[in-house]
Motif scaffolding. Structure first.
Motif, PDB file in Angstrom:
ATOM      1  N   MET A 101      38.180 -40.723  58.176  1.00  0.00           N
ATOM      2  CA  MET A 101      37.315 -40.052  57.197  1.00  0.00           C
ATOM      3  C   MET A 101      35.847 -40.386  57.448  1.00  0.00           C
ATOM      4  O   MET A 101      34.980 -39.504  57.474  1.00  0.00           O
ATOM      5  CB  MET A 101      37.703 -40.471  55.780  1.00  0.00           C
ATOM      6  N   SER A 105      32.155 -38.560  58.470  1.00  0.00           N
ATOM      7  CA  SER A 105      31.246 -38.574  57.316  1.00  0.00           C
ATOM      8  C   SER A 105      29.900 -39.227  57.607  1.00  0.00           C
ATOM      9  O   SER A 105      28.868 -38.767  57.129  1.00  0.00           O
ATOM     10  CB  SER A 105      31.908 -39.309  56.140  1.00  0.00           C
ATOM     11  N   LEU A 140      36.640 -43.954  48.892  1.00  0.00           N
ATOM     12  CA  LEU A 140      36.041 -42.672  49.298  1.00  0.00           C
ATOM     13  C   LEU A 140      35.102 -42.126  48.235  1.00  0.00           C
ATOM     14  O   LEU A 140      34.037 -41.580  48.553  1.00  0.00           O
ATOM     15  CB  LEU A 140      37.133 -41.659  49.631  1.00  0.00           C
ATOM     16  N   THR A 143      31.945 -44.252  48.191  1.00  0.00           N
ATOM     17  CA  THR A 143      31.147 -44.022  49.402  1.00  0.00           C
ATOM     18  C   THR A 143      30.205 -42.834  49.234  1.00  0.00           C
ATOM     19  O   THR A 143      29.118 -42.813  49.823  1.00  0.00           O
ATOM     20  CB  THR A 143      32.074 -43.809  50.622  1.00  0.00           C
ATOM     21  N   THR A 144      30.581 -41.861  48.401  1.00  0.00           N
ATOM     22  CA  THR A 144      29.704 -40.704  48.199  1.00  0.00           C
ATOM     23  C   THR A 144      28.373 -41.110  47.565  1.00  0.00           C
ATOM     24  O   THR A 144      27.379 -40.397  47.714  1.00  0.00           O
ATOM     25  CB  THR A 144      30.369 -39.610  47.330  1.00  0.00           C
ATOM     26  N   ILE A 212      39.298 -35.082  46.752  1.00  0.00           N
ATOM     27  CA  ILE A 212      38.253 -35.833  47.458  1.00  0.00           C
ATOM     28  C   ILE A 212      37.999 -35.258  48.843  1.00  0.00           C
ATOM     29  O   ILE A 212      36.838 -35.101  49.256  1.00  0.00           O
ATOM     30  CB  ILE A 212      38.637 -37.326  47.536  1.00  0.00           C
ATOM     31  N   TYR A 215      36.099 -32.169  48.464  1.00  0.00           N
ATOM     32  CA  TYR A 215      34.729 -32.499  48.048  1.00  0.00           C
ATOM     33  C   TYR A 215      33.886 -32.915  49.256  1.00  0.00           C
ATOM     34  O   TYR A 215      32.744 -32.477  49.421  1.00  0.00           O
ATOM     35  CB  TYR A 215      34.789 -33.610  46.999  1.00  0.00           C
ATOM     36  N   TYR A 216      34.449 -33.748  50.105  1.00  0.00           N
ATOM     37  CA  TYR A 216      33.766 -34.138  51.346  1.00  0.00           C
ATOM     38  C   TYR A 216      33.503 -32.904  52.214  1.00  0.00           C
ATOM     39  O   TYR A 216      32.417 -32.759  52.792  1.00  0.00           O
ATOM     40  CB  TYR A 216      34.612 -35.142  52.133  1.00  0.00           C
ATOM     41  N   SER A 217      34.499 -32.037  52.332  1.00  0.00           N
ATOM     42  CA  SER A 217      34.364 -30.832  53.169  1.00  0.00           C
ATOM     43  C   SER A 217      33.216 -29.948  52.707  1.00  0.00           C
ATOM     44  O   SER A 217      32.496 -29.374  53.522  1.00  0.00           O
ATOM     45  CB  SER A 217      35.666 -30.024  53.157  1.00  0.00           C
ATOM     46  N   HIS A 219      30.504 -30.928  51.103  1.00  0.00           N
ATOM     47  CA  HIS A 219      29.186 -31.565  51.102  1.00  0.00           C
ATOM     48  C   HIS A 219      28.753 -32.137  52.450  1.00  0.00           C
ATOM     49  O   HIS A 219      27.607 -32.580  52.588  1.00  0.00           O
ATOM     50  CB  HIS A 219      29.149 -32.659  50.025  1.00  0.00           C
ATOM     51  N   LEU A 220      29.653 -32.130  53.440  1.00  0.00           N
ATOM     52  CA  LEU A 220      29.304 -32.669  54.754  1.00  0.00           C
ATOM     53  C   LEU A 220      29.516 -31.623  55.832  1.00  0.00           C
ATOM     54  O   LEU A 220      30.640 -31.170  56.056  1.00  0.00           O
ATOM     55  CB  LEU A 220      30.157 -33.908  55.063  1.00  0.00           C
ATOM     56  N   PHE A 223      32.462 -31.667  58.778  1.00  0.00           N
ATOM     57  CA  PHE A 223      33.564 -32.551  58.368  1.00  0.00           C
ATOM     58  C   PHE A 223      34.908 -31.924  58.734  1.00  0.00           C
ATOM     59  O   PHE A 223      35.113 -30.724  58.570  1.00  0.00           O
ATOM     60  CB  PHE A 223      33.497 -32.804  56.867  1.00  0.00           C
TER      61      PHE A 223
END
Length: 237
Positions: A101, A105, A140, A143-144, A212, A215-217, A219-220, A223
């Motif tokens: 991850m 990231s 995770l 970490t955001t 999660i 959410y990462y996908s 905003h990054l 990713f």
């Protein structure tokens, strides 16, 4: 430039037959990639390769040319000798997933001392505890904060969570979690590592993990969903 710093191993990739390319998140310089020549060919190869397991925390001396090319280690030793992270099947699967991850990231070669110290503290906690069912979810989400897209909690009394903007909302339109998903997400936002790890059952953890990752996908840029995700699901099923 010669540097001495702590470094967390994010990934290692075999190069040709004998060498490794190791990506580390360093305390002094952020993300760096190193070339380890003949990692598999010396009599101490197994000892050398052991340094580069996911999330190993090292004390390194290295030459940083800072030209966007692979850097070189001069000296390596373990900074935090883990007792269980790389031998316990559940923990080792979890760190394999989490390191993957973070591989997708942490993208900038910039110093992020607070993120480094958070990860070091979290991994030390993991090594010393056995009730860890929610560790990956908490790590995770926390970490955001250091990557710049932690949810805005100013209106967390509202019933829905909007993923694109990272805010709570009154209306369920756009990319919004259901009321049930939002309720689970709110519970997770309140958790610390030392809280009761049995607060969620298996299906709820799977829902939260999907939230999660989505959410990462969002905003990054660039990713990718970790390949180790299915292994993690099997271990926690």
């Amino acid at each position: 430039m010669q540097v001495k710093t702590k470094a967390i191993v994010i990934s290692s990739l075999k190069f040709q037959e004998k060498s490794l390319i190791v990506k580390c998140f360093t305390l002094s310089s952020g993300l760096k990639s190193y070339f380890v020549r003949d990692a598999f060919s010396s009599r101490k190869a197994s000892q050398k390769i052991a340094y580069f397991q996911p999330f190993s925390i090292l004390e390194i001396e290295a030459v940083h040319k800072n030209k966007g090319t692979l850097e070189n280690f001069k000296e390596i030793k373990s900074a935090v000798p883990f007792q269980s992270i790389h031998t316990d099947i559940v923990k080792s699967t979890m760190v394999m997933f989490l390191s993957e991850m973070l591989h997708y990231s942490i993208q900038e070669e910039e110093k992020n001392e607070q993120l480094f110290l958070f990860l070091e503290t979290a991994l030390t906690w993991l090594d010393h505890h056995d009730e860890i069912s929610n560790f990956h979810l908490i790590l995770l989400l926390e970490t955001t904060k250091y990557l710049g897209f932690y949810p805005d909690l100013s209106e967390n009394n509202l019933p829905f969570f909007e993923m694109n903007e990272g805010v709570f909302t009154l209306f369920q339109n756009g990319n919004v979690l259901s009321e049930h998903e939002t309720s689970l997400f709110k519970k997770l936002l309140e958790l610390k590592f030392d809280n009761d790890q049995k607060i969620f059952h298996v299906l709820e953890r799977q829902i939260l993990l999907k939230i999660i990752i989505d959410y990462y996908s969002l905003h990054l840029e660039g990713f990718k969903k970790p390949k180790s995700l299915e292994i993690l699901k099997e271990v926690f099923s």
